[in-house]
Design a protein around this motif. Structure first.
Motif, PDB file in Angstrom:
ATOM      1  N   MET A 154       0.711  -1.181   0.049  1.00 31.98           N
ATOM      2  CA  MET A 154       0.067  -0.106  -0.020  1.00 31.98           C
ATOM      3  C   MET A 154       0.800   1.300  -0.062  1.00 31.98           C
ATOM      4  SD  MET A 154      -2.860  -1.321   2.644  1.00 31.98           S
ATOM      5  CE  MET A 154      -3.615   0.825   3.106  1.00 31.98           C
ATOM      6  N   THR A 155       2.114   1.276   0.510  1.00 30.28           N
ATOM      7  CA  THR A 155       2.701   2.394   0.839  1.00 30.28           C
ATOM      8  C   THR A 155       3.481   2.398  -0.611  1.00 30.28           C
ATOM      9  OG1 THR A 155       3.062   2.040   3.064  1.00 30.28           O
ATOM     10  CG2 THR A 155       5.007   3.228   1.948  1.00 30.28           C
ATOM     11  N   ILE A 156       4.328   1.441  -1.075  1.00 29.62           N
ATOM     12  CA  ILE A 156       5.096   1.806  -2.377  1.00 29.62           C
ATOM     13  C   ILE A 156       4.175   1.819  -3.608  1.00 29.62           C
ATOM     14  CG2 ILE A 156       7.109   0.465  -1.381  1.00 29.62           C
ATOM     15  CD1 ILE A 156       6.376  -1.877  -3.183  1.00 29.62           C
ATOM     16  N   GLY A 157       3.197   1.247  -3.603  1.00 28.65           N
ATOM     17  CA  GLY A 157       2.201   1.523  -4.516  1.00 28.65           C
ATOM     18  C   GLY A 157       1.699   3.110  -4.595  1.00 28.65           C
ATOM     19  N   MET A 158       2.150   3.771  -3.774  1.00 33.28           N
ATOM     20  CA  MET A 158       1.899   5.465  -3.771  1.00 33.28           C
ATOM     21  C   MET A 158       3.214   6.123  -4.266  1.00 33.28           C
ATOM     22  SD  MET A 158      -1.230   5.926  -3.263  1.00 33.28           S
ATOM     23  CE  MET A 158      -1.128   7.684  -3.259  1.00 33.28           C
ATOM     24  N   PHE A 159       4.260   5.355  -4.697  1.00 30.43           N
ATOM     25  CA  PHE A 159       5.268   5.774  -5.033  1.00 30.43           C
ATOM     26  C   PHE A 159       5.462   6.433  -6.898  1.00 30.43           C
ATOM     27  CE2 PHE A 159       8.453   3.627  -2.144  1.00 30.43           C
ATOM     28  CZ  PHE A 159       8.077   4.278  -0.925  1.00 30.43           C
ATOM     29  N   THR A 160       6.121   7.177  -7.035  1.00 30.30           N
ATOM     30  CA  THR A 160       6.572   7.470  -8.460  1.00 30.30           C
ATOM     31  C   THR A 160       7.380   6.455  -8.882  1.00 30.30           C
ATOM     32  OG1 THR A 160       8.247   9.083  -8.313  1.00 30.30           O
ATOM     33  CG2 THR A 160       5.673   9.881  -8.043  1.00 30.30           C
ATOM     34  N   ALA A 161       7.497   6.632 -10.457  1.00 29.51           N
ATOM     35  CA  ALA A 161       8.658   5.584 -11.122  1.00 29.51           C
ATOM     36  C   ALA A 161      10.192   6.284 -10.534  1.00 29.51           C
ATOM     37  CB  ALA A 161       8.561   5.745 -12.376  1.00 29.51           C
ATOM     38  N   ASP A 162      10.184   7.702 -10.179  1.00 34.41           N
ATOM     39  CA  ASP A 162      11.558   7.759  -9.753  1.00 34.41           C
ATOM     40  C   ASP A 162      11.795   7.556  -8.286  1.00 34.41           C
ATOM     41  OD1 ASP A 162      12.294   9.061 -12.258  1.00 34.41           O
ATOM     42  OD2 ASP A 162      11.672  11.055 -11.709  1.00 34.41           O
ATOM     43  N   GLU A 163      10.830   7.495  -7.579  1.00 31.61           N
ATOM     44  CA  GLU A 163      10.940   7.154  -5.984  1.00 31.61           C
ATOM     45  C   GLU A 163      11.406   5.762  -5.976  1.00 31.61           C
ATOM     46  OE1 GLU A 163       8.033  10.752  -4.787  1.00 31.61           O
ATOM     47  OE2 GLU A 163       7.065   8.637  -4.843  1.00 31.61           O
ATOM     48  N   MET A 164      10.584   4.829  -7.048  1.00 34.78           N
ATOM     49  CA  MET A 164      10.810   3.446  -6.957  1.00 34.78           C
ATOM     50  C   MET A 164      12.289   3.071  -7.301  1.00 34.78           C
ATOM     51  SD  MET A 164       8.473   1.375  -6.191  1.00 34.78           S
ATOM     52  CE  MET A 164       9.007  -0.187  -6.740  1.00 34.78           C
ATOM     53  N   LYS A 165      12.815   4.098  -7.999  1.00 36.13           N
ATOM     54  CA  LYS A 165      14.516   3.951  -8.541  1.00 36.13           C
ATOM     55  C   LYS A 165      15.175   3.982  -7.041  1.00 36.13           C
ATOM     56  CE  LYS A 165      13.720   5.238 -13.187  1.00 36.13           C
ATOM     57  NZ  LYS A 165      14.238   6.441 -14.164  1.00 36.13           N
TER      58      LYS A 165
END
Length: 124
Positions: A85-96
Motif C-alpha cells: 500500500m505504501t510503495i503503490g503510492m510511489f512515482t517511478a523515480d521514487e521506485m528507483k
C-alpha cells in the motif's frame, strides 16, 4: 491532471548537512505517504485485528499495543500488504530510489507504521 505527489501533504522536515539519503527519502517520501494512507491503514488493521481477536476493542491499551507489535513483526502477509500500500503510492523515480535499499526502507515503513498505529489506539 493530478499525480501521486499532488495527493501528499508537504511535510516541512528540515534536512541538515549530515542527513543521509535514506533519511531524506524517509522524511520526504515515506512520511507523507504514510500520512496520506493513514485512514486506510487504520481501517485495514481494525479489520485484521477483529478477525484475529473478535473482542479487540475491549482489550487493554497494553494488550492492543502488544498485538500491533506482534502482528506487524510476525504476520508477513500483513506486512506485505502494508508495504504494498505504501510503495503503490510511489512515482517511478521514487521506485528507483526504493529498490536498491528496499530492505532498509521496508523496515522503516513497518517501524513507522507500528508507531503510527500504536499512537492512534484511541481510534480503534
Amino acid at each position: 491532471m493530478l499525480n501521486k505527489t499532488d495527493l501528499r501533504e508537504n511535510l516541512s522536515i528540515p534536512a541538515s548537512d549530515d542527513t543521509g539519503p535514506i533519511e531524506v527519502f524517509q522524511n520526504q517520501i515515506l512520511r507523507p505517504v504514510l500520512k496520506l494512507q493513514n485512514e486506510i491503514f487504520l481501517m485495514l488493521f481494525q479489520d485484521y485485528a477483529g478477525s484475529k481477536i473478535p473482542d479487540f476493542n475491549s482489550l487493554t491499551t497494553d494488550k492492543k499495543i502488544n498485538f500491533i507489535e506482534q502482528s506487524l513483526r510476525k504476520d508477513h502477509a500483513l506486512r506485505n500488504i502494508f508495504i504494498g500500500m505504501t510503495i503503490g503510492m510511489f512515482t517511478a523515480d521514487e521506485m528507483k530510489t526504493y529498490i536498491p535499499d528496499k530492505n532498509v526502507f521496508n523496515k522503516r515503513i513497518i517501524t513507522m507504521l507500528t508507531e503510527r498505529l500504536k499512537s492512534q489506539m484511541k481510534l480503534m
